[in-house]
Design a protein around this motif. Structure first.
Motif, PDB file in Angstrom:
ATOM      1  N   GLY A  80       0.786  -1.229   0.000  1.00 21.13           N
ATOM      2  CA  GLY A  80       0.000   0.000   0.000  1.00 21.13           C
ATOM      3  C   GLY A  80       0.817   1.278   0.000  1.00 21.13           C
ATOM      4  N   ALA A  81       2.144   1.167   0.040  1.00 22.53           N
ATOM      5  CA  ALA A  81       2.978   2.367   0.014  1.00 22.53           C
ATOM      6  C   ALA A  81       2.842   3.060  -1.334  1.00 22.53           C
ATOM      7  CB  ALA A  81       4.435   2.001   0.279  1.00 22.53           C
ATOM      8  N   PRO A  82       2.857   4.400  -1.364  1.00 26.34           N
ATOM      9  CA  PRO A  82       2.632   5.114  -2.627  1.00 26.34           C
ATOM     10  C   PRO A  82       3.819   5.069  -3.588  1.00 26.34           C
ATOM     11  CG  PRO A  82       2.972   6.657  -0.806  1.00 26.34           C
ATOM     12  CD  PRO A  82       2.949   5.291  -0.207  1.00 26.34           C
ATOM     13  N   VAL A  83       4.970   4.564  -3.136  1.00 26.24           N
ATOM     14  CA  VAL A  83       6.142   4.440  -4.029  1.00 26.24           C
ATOM     15  C   VAL A  83       6.663   3.010  -3.947  1.00 26.24           C
ATOM     16  CG1 VAL A  83       6.837   6.864  -3.801  1.00 26.24           C
ATOM     17  CG2 VAL A  83       7.707   5.161  -2.177  1.00 26.24           C
ATOM     18  N   GLU A  84       7.593   2.671  -4.846  1.00 31.85           N
ATOM     19  CA  GLU A  84       8.230   1.358  -4.813  1.00 31.85           C
ATOM     20  C   GLU A  84       8.927   1.211  -3.455  1.00 31.85           C
ATOM     21  OE1 GLU A  84      11.422  -1.279  -7.452  1.00 31.85           O
ATOM     22  OE2 GLU A  84      11.402   0.901  -7.577  1.00 31.85           O
ATOM     23  N   ALA A  85       8.633   0.151  -2.720  1.00 32.08           N
ATOM     24  CA  ALA A  85       9.117   0.097  -1.351  1.00 32.08           C
ATOM     25  C   ALA A  85       9.503  -1.324  -0.949  1.00 32.08           C
ATOM     26  CB  ALA A  85       8.063   0.636  -0.397  1.00 32.08           C
ATOM     27  N   ALA A  86      10.327  -1.394   0.097  1.00 31.75           N
ATOM     28  CA  ALA A  86      10.722  -2.692   0.651  1.00 31.75           C
ATOM     29  C   ALA A  86      10.325  -2.740   2.119  1.00 31.75           C
ATOM     30  CB  ALA A  86      12.229  -2.876   0.519  1.00 31.75           C
ATOM     31  N   GLY A  87      10.261  -3.958   2.673  1.00 34.17           N
ATOM     32  CA  GLY A  87       9.865  -4.102   4.067  1.00 34.17           C
ATOM     33  C   GLY A  87      10.881  -4.902   4.850  1.00 34.17           C
ATOM     34  N   LEU A  88      11.039  -4.532   6.123  1.00 34.22           N
ATOM     35  CA  LEU A  88      11.986  -5.215   7.016  1.00 34.22           C
ATOM     36  C   LEU A  88      11.749  -6.715   7.043  1.00 34.22           C
ATOM     37  CD1 LEU A  88      12.345  -3.350  10.445  1.00 34.22           C
ATOM     38  CD2 LEU A  88      14.088  -3.699   8.692  1.00 34.22           C
ATOM     39  N   THR A  89      10.477  -7.096   7.179  1.00 34.34           N
ATOM     40  CA  THR A  89      10.158  -8.510   7.298  1.00 34.34           C
ATOM     41  C   THR A  89       9.943  -9.139   5.921  1.00 34.34           C
ATOM     42  OG1 THR A  89       9.162  -8.041   9.434  1.00 34.34           O
ATOM     43  CG2 THR A  89       8.620 -10.163   8.428  1.00 34.34           C
ATOM     44  N   HIS A 121      10.885  -8.200   2.830  1.00 38.48           N
ATOM     45  CA  HIS A 121      12.013  -8.243   1.890  1.00 38.48           C
ATOM     46  C   HIS A 121      13.332  -8.605   2.560  1.00 38.48           C
ATOM     47  CE1 HIS A 121       8.978  -5.931  -0.257  1.00 38.48           C
ATOM     48  NE2 HIS A 121       9.667  -6.096  -1.375  1.00 38.48           N
ATOM     49  N   LEU A 122      13.495  -8.239   3.820  1.00 39.08           N
ATOM     50  CA  LEU A 122      14.806  -8.404   4.441  1.00 39.08           C
ATOM     51  C   LEU A 122      14.833  -9.552   5.436  1.00 39.08           C
ATOM     52  CD1 LEU A 122      15.412  -4.598   4.947  1.00 39.08           C
ATOM     53  CD2 LEU A 122      16.470  -6.065   3.227  1.00 39.08           C
ATOM     54  N   GLY A 123      13.683 -10.106   5.696  1.00 37.05           N
ATOM     55  CA  GLY A 123      13.654 -11.307   6.532  1.00 37.05           C
ATOM     56  C   GLY A 123      13.896 -11.062   8.011  1.00 37.05           C
TER      57      GLY A 123
END
Lengths: 188, 188, 188, 188, 188, 188
Positions: E142-151, E153-155
């Motif tokens: 739901g982020a308005p830009v291309e985004a990554a997440g701690l859990t 994407h980064l595990g």
């Protein structure tokens, strides 16, 4: 310090003297001075000079050249010094234009022929910056005190060119002030 | 800010531009401006303007009106603004004396007839104060650049009266600057 | 720092602790301390001490001697130091009046006989100044904690004379503090 | 603020009032107060109070309790306020010890029976810190003015215990001063 | 600087970025960093980044790890430097967790694989403190830009442990920064 | 902030860490960072880190890449934050060059493979500026501790290109830090 002449006629009501007004209205970010022309009508509730508020001195002029200066990260006392130096720059610029010694500075006020008030000015502080408003009457018609006008009394017709040269001088003075702090050996 | 004209002729060598020189030499404690006359001869090793040191620009004048200003507890940048405002006060005072627009200010320098240098000035900082030296040629004989003198070129004979009125104006400007910080409502 | 005893009985509600209250209510501009007497009733919404707000500690006294101090251009931490020094001045003044060691200071509080609270005090900051309110119970009737009163417990009847001497001592201490910064050689 | 009683007898000559003296002599890094006892003999060339230098007031005492305070990153004016608050703490501590109102504070001086000088004190500034020296006569023998001593006149025999409690109170006052700046809502 | 992980899920709406939010919501007084998780939804009217307001860049994330930092008595410019140093700490901590060079810092932003935005961050100023909000996407849905997440994407599954180690590192860095100002000799 | 790679090999002895060294040696006035290579040999008497002086930790390296940063008009604490941010920039730059996570930052130190010291760094203050020296071993031969070198261990051969990109990033970070203070609305 960037500078910009805003060509649209813009009334000055006092509510413009807030942080980031320049950024929101011109897109210029950071230390800047912006000039524009328009009527001046500051009601008591919008005034920041509490002495004027106590005295119920309203500010009114049919057409003024307005300058708004914003500088970030400095204390109010330094802002007041810059305000007065800018007043001195305006005085010099007008006298030079006229080739005569017609304008006197008293603090943050300019007078023509000793008694006719040419300017209003105030310096205040926001949480992140100091803010200066200086207004020069173009036509003093309707002013509440004896007043003179840039065009009506001093014959300066090209107000934009005049404003731009004053803003350039202020920007140079500020840059040169900073420069003076870089080149000096401290003493004991 | 107190002010005082020191009547003894006193050479200026640069070593006077240190904290508490005013206190030790006049007994005046705190923010003050002191004036005196005497020759000016600042050797490179005593200069605080490192640009002048790099350029090997010595300062020499047979007779100058010297002002030393000390203000405690303010930063160098504010000191430089006060220096320039004082330069503007000197300019106004001379022009008023002559009744003509003869003196121009460029930063911290004053010029007569656009090119003749009337003044030298520097502002520096000690651990507890800022210090300003401004010198006006009385007689520019021997100056290393094209120069003008208060008495020789501008006809100001009563140097002490002139100095005292300039110092009084600086003291008033500084008091009024502080006053301006007391009476103003902050904005957002 | 100017000082003034405002003779009209004036309730203290907390809304007085704002910048320029002194100027608007007494005409005194700049660093100042003003005293007056009146009831004290500060509701939670007007309190600036957030610890008291969290604890829901209201402030109430039927009659207090109030001091409001405003000093411009200094940071909050310095304001708190001045607040405590003023508390110490009040302590000394009362002890001297009584000729006995009856009042103790703990931080910004004064106690009579170790446990009876004599004072309330707070120091906060506005965009241009620090502000201190210190209130001494005259008659502690109705106070929410064990309390003592200047007149009821300590026998000080002439509250105005007492207030004026305390204000004069604060003004002298502040002037002398500044003086101490002028006369001292810095070290390495 | 850490505090430490240095048990070796240590003469005070004025040269101790420099930045990092505490660190170099006790290994304590950062804001600190250190106490020690020893003779006091400050020659004019080591004095930082220029008023004393002008008056040629030397400082001499056969045995004093010395406190050196160093606080980093604050301006001189704030240092002077802390110095005075510490003087007030010493006054309270002695009066409490005696159970009588015997000691008065005037600025940064303490007097016994109104006229007998108990203390010397100075606050100055280094490039990174403020520094305070406060000395209390233990035995005023040889002092250049009428003086009193902690042990000889006030009967305080355990100077180390007295010093430690004073230092602890200063450390608490300083921590509490900072705390007061954390808990307060700003006003307009 | 104290630190605390607030275990309740707490939405971040921008209204939390005010002075004393930490004190009112956790009871922690003074310099502190607090972390919590929850959705992030900052409407334009609550945003303090005026560039984002002009661009109408809203901030939205379904679940973020939020940090709020408050430090008293320092200027905004210093706050921005601490914000960036904290961003660098987060970057190092994640890279160390992954054992790979996956996260890059650009100013106050963190990116995963050069283009996927991991964080939002802003630093502003209240009348008594600087305030930092830094949010790391846990799940960038739901982020308005291309985004990554701690859990996602980064595990990083144990977000609380991760947050606590980052807060501890910030507290140590700040303590060590102050320490560095205590141990250094000034130069000319 | 200007930046410049000084091509002459220049030994670093500690005496370079003074105000205006950059101006006198490169002609660059104002905030600046300058890099050069040369041996590093700082004797105890020239060291500004008093902890190192107490520990008699000399600094020696046969060939280092040196950076000297000078920024005017900011306090030491802010200088230390910039020093650490610059250390982080160097870390990122090297890791990016290697494409691997090989360099760790601990405060103002960089380590290769956790234990091999790559850098020395100090930040101090002059009366008008903060000054930073950061040195990176090119060849750590002769270093008094376990050490790594940019060229010998990390394979960075073009030290000038590396230095220039680091300096450019620092200049951008500083400009962007200032920019961040211009665009933010204050909060209550």
């Amino acid at each position: 310090m960037k500078y910009h002449f805003k060509e649209e006629i813009t009334p000055y009501t006092g509510s413009e003297l807030v942080s980031h007004w320049i950024y929101k209205n011109t897109g210029i970010l950071g230390d800047a001075v912006v000039a524009f022309t328009g009527p001046c009508n500051v009601e008591l509730s919008s005034m920041v000079d509490l002495e004027d508020v106590l005295n119920e001195d309203s500010i009114y002029s049919e057409n003024m050249l307005h300058f708004i200066v914003e500088i970030f990260g400095i204390p109010l006392e330094e802002g007041v010094l810059i305000q007065r130096l800018f007043t001195s720059i305006l005085q010099d610029r007008i006298n030079a234009e006229l080739g005569e010694l017609k304008i006197k500075r008293m603090g943050d006020d300019l007078f023509y022929q000793d008694t006719k008030k040419l300017s209003v000015s105030i310096c205040t502080v926001s949480p992140t910056s100091i803010l200066i408003h200086t207004g020069l009457n173009i036509d003093p018609e309707g002013a509440p005190v004896e007043a003179a006008g840039l065009t009506t009394h001093l014959g300066i017709e090209n107000v934009q060119a005049f404003a731009s040269s004053c803003m350039r001088l202020l920007a140079e003075e500020w840059a040169d002030t900073k420069r003076s702090t870089y080149k000096v050996r401290a003493v004991v």
